[in-house]
Design an enzyme around this catalytic site. Structure first.
Site, PDB file in Angstrom:
ATOM      1  N   HIS A   2       3.956  16.448   1.733  1.00  8.06           N
ATOM      2  CA  HIS A   2       5.403  16.670   1.573  1.00  8.06           C
ATOM      3  C   HIS A   2       5.769  18.152   1.421  1.00  8.06           C
ATOM      4  CE1 HIS A   2       6.352  12.458   1.445  1.00  8.06           C
ATOM      5  NE2 HIS A   2       5.631  12.236   0.357  1.00  8.06           N
TER       6      HIS A   2
ATOM      7  N   ASP B   1      -0.683   4.114   0.052  1.00  2.00           N
ATOM      8  CA  ASP B   1       0.457   3.438  -0.578  1.00  2.00           C
ATOM      9  C   ASP B   1       1.111   2.416   0.360  1.00  2.00           C
ATOM     10  OD1 ASP B   1       1.099   5.742   0.826  1.00  2.00           O
ATOM     11  OD2 ASP B   1       2.252   6.667  -0.792  1.00  2.00           O
TER      12      ASP B   1
HETATM   13 ZN    ZN Z   1       3.081   8.351  -0.062  1.00  2.00          ZN
END
Ligand code: ZN
Length: 343
Positions: free
Chosen positions: A161, A285
Site C-alpha cells: 500500500h 487475507d
Molecule cells: Zn490485504
C-alpha cells in the site's frame, strides 16, 4: 525454497488501530510472521536465512527521500510533542482539496501529508522493522537473481500500500516494489502479481507510467473495499506504461471457482508480458476466516494457487503482505509455497 527472515519485525508491535470509527486491537502484529515461520520449520520446505544489509540506494530508487527521512524521525518528533508515554504517532488531519501541503510543517502536518490513512501507527520500533523488511526482500531478490528457482521474503510490516511518497494500509516502505526495481537494475524484466485481498495501490502507483515492470492485482473491488480510491478495472497504466497495469477486482463473497478464473487470467497476462521473473505479493487475507476481509478461499485452495503460479514457469520471489487469521496464516502461506515448489 529459501526463506529470508529477520527478528527485527518484532520491534514493530502496534496495540491498536483506528478502524470503523473506533480504536480496535491491531491486527498487523508480530504473531503473523512468527506463525508463518513456525510452519515453514514444521513442514521443512527449506532453510531460513538472515538477510544481508543493503544500503539506502535501492529504497531511494523507489521512494521519495522526504518520506524516507520522515519515517526515520517521525516517532522522535511525536514524543517531543506529546511526551514519552505517547504510544504511537497517528495522523488525524490531511491536506485534502485546497489545503496547503504540510511536508515542511509541524509533526501533525507532516504526518497528514505523508500518510493516506489513519490505520498505520509509527512507534518506537517501526522504522527499524520497516527498514529491515527491505533487507529481507532484497536478500530474497538477490537469491533469485543468483539462480534460486524461488525464494520467500517473510517481510513485516507489509509494503504494497506504500507509494513513492505516501505510507498507509499498515505499510511504510514498499518491499516488493523496491525488490522489483532492484531486479530491473540488474538487467531483468520483472512482473508483479499481487494476490492480497486488498488492491496494491502503492505498487501500482510506483510503476503506473512505466513499461519495464508489469503489475497485475487480483483483489476485492474498491467500490466496497480498502483502499477505496484505486484498484478499478479501468486503470490500465499511463503513457509508456499503458497496458502494463491490470486490475482484476472481484465481488464480496468470491470463492475459489470465481477466484481461479481471475488467477488464470492474471497468469496468462503475466505470460503475455514475457518477464524474466515474477514477484508475488503474497497476501493471505483472501481466506474465508480472515477477520477483515470478505472472500471465501479455503486452505486447500492455496495449494491450487501455488500450482497455478508454478504454471508461469518463471523464477519467483514471494513477498509476504497481508493476512490476519493468525491460526491459519502458516498453513496458507506454506500451502502456496510448497505447491509452487513441488509442481
Ligand atoms: Zn490485504
Amino acid at each position: 525454497m529459501k526463506t529470508f527472515y529477520s527478528p527485527a519485525h518484532l520491534e514493530h508491535d502496534p496495540q491498536v488501530q483506528f478502524e470503523g470509527g473506533q480504536l480496535l486491537p491491531a491486527v498487523e502484529i508480530p504473531v503473523r510472521a512468527e506463525r508463518v515461520k513456525a510452519e515453514i520449520q514444521k513442514r521443512r520446505i527449506g532453510p531460513i536465512a538472515a538477510p544481508t544489509r543493503f544500503d539506502d540506494k535501492p529504497i531511494l530508487a523507489v521512494h521519495d527521500s522526504g518520506l524516507v527521512e520522515f519515517l526515520g524521525i517521525a516517532f522522535d518528533e511525536w514524543i517531543k510533542r506529546y511526551g514519552r508515554n505517547a504510544p504511537a504517532a497517528i495522523p488525524s488531519a490531511w491536506p485534502a482539496h485546497g489545503l496547503r501541503d504540510g511536508r515542511k510543517g509541524d509533526i501533525e502536518a507532516r504526518l497528514g501529508s505523508y500518510a493516506f490513512s489513519a490505520d498505520t501507527p509509527i512507534m518506537k520500533g517501526t522504522w527499524a522493522a520497516a527498514r529491515e523488511a527491505v533487507n529481507v526482500a532484497l536478500s530474497a531478490a538477490a537469491a533469485v537473481r543468483e539462480g534460486e528457482k524461488c525464494a520467500f521474503a517473510l517481510t513485516r510490516p507489509p509494503g504494497h500500500h506504500a507509494s513513492s511518497d505516501v505510507f498507509g494500509g499498515f505499510c511504510y516502505l514498499n518491499n516488493v516494489a523496491i525488490a522489483a526495481q532492484w531486479l530491473v537494475e540488474q538487467g531483468l524484466k520483472p512482473a508483479i502479481l499481487d494476490v492480497d485481498y486488498h488492491h496494491g495501490n502503492g505498487t501500482q502507483t510506483i510503476f503506473y507510467k512505466r513499461a519495464d515492470v508489469f503489475f497485475c492485482s487480483i483483489h476485492a473491488d474498491p467500490s466496497f473495499a480498502y483502499p477505496h480510491f484505486l484498484g478499478f478495472a479501468d486503470e490500465r497504466g499511463e503513457g509508456p506504461g499503458e497496458g502494463a497495469n491490470l486490475n482484476l477486482p472481484l465481488p464480496e463473497g468470491t470463492d475459489w471457482p470465481r477466484y481461479e478464473e481471475a488467477l488464470v487470467r492474471a497468469v496468462d497476462a503475466v505470460k503475455a508480458y514475457g518477464p524474466d521473473v515474477v514477484l508475488v505479493s503474497l497476501g493471505l487475507d483472501t481466506y474465508i476466516e480472515d477477520p477483515i476481509a470478505l472472500f471465501r478461499l479455503k486452505a486447500a485452495d492455496y495449494l491450487r494457487m501455488g500450482a497455478c503460479l508454478a504454471g508461469l514457469h518463471l523464477p519467483a520471489l514471494f513477498v509476504f503482505e497481508g493476512g490476519y487469521c493468525f491460526d491459519a496464516l502458516g498453513e496458507l502461506a506454506v500451502n502456496v509455497l510448497e505447491a509452487f515448489q513441488g509442481a
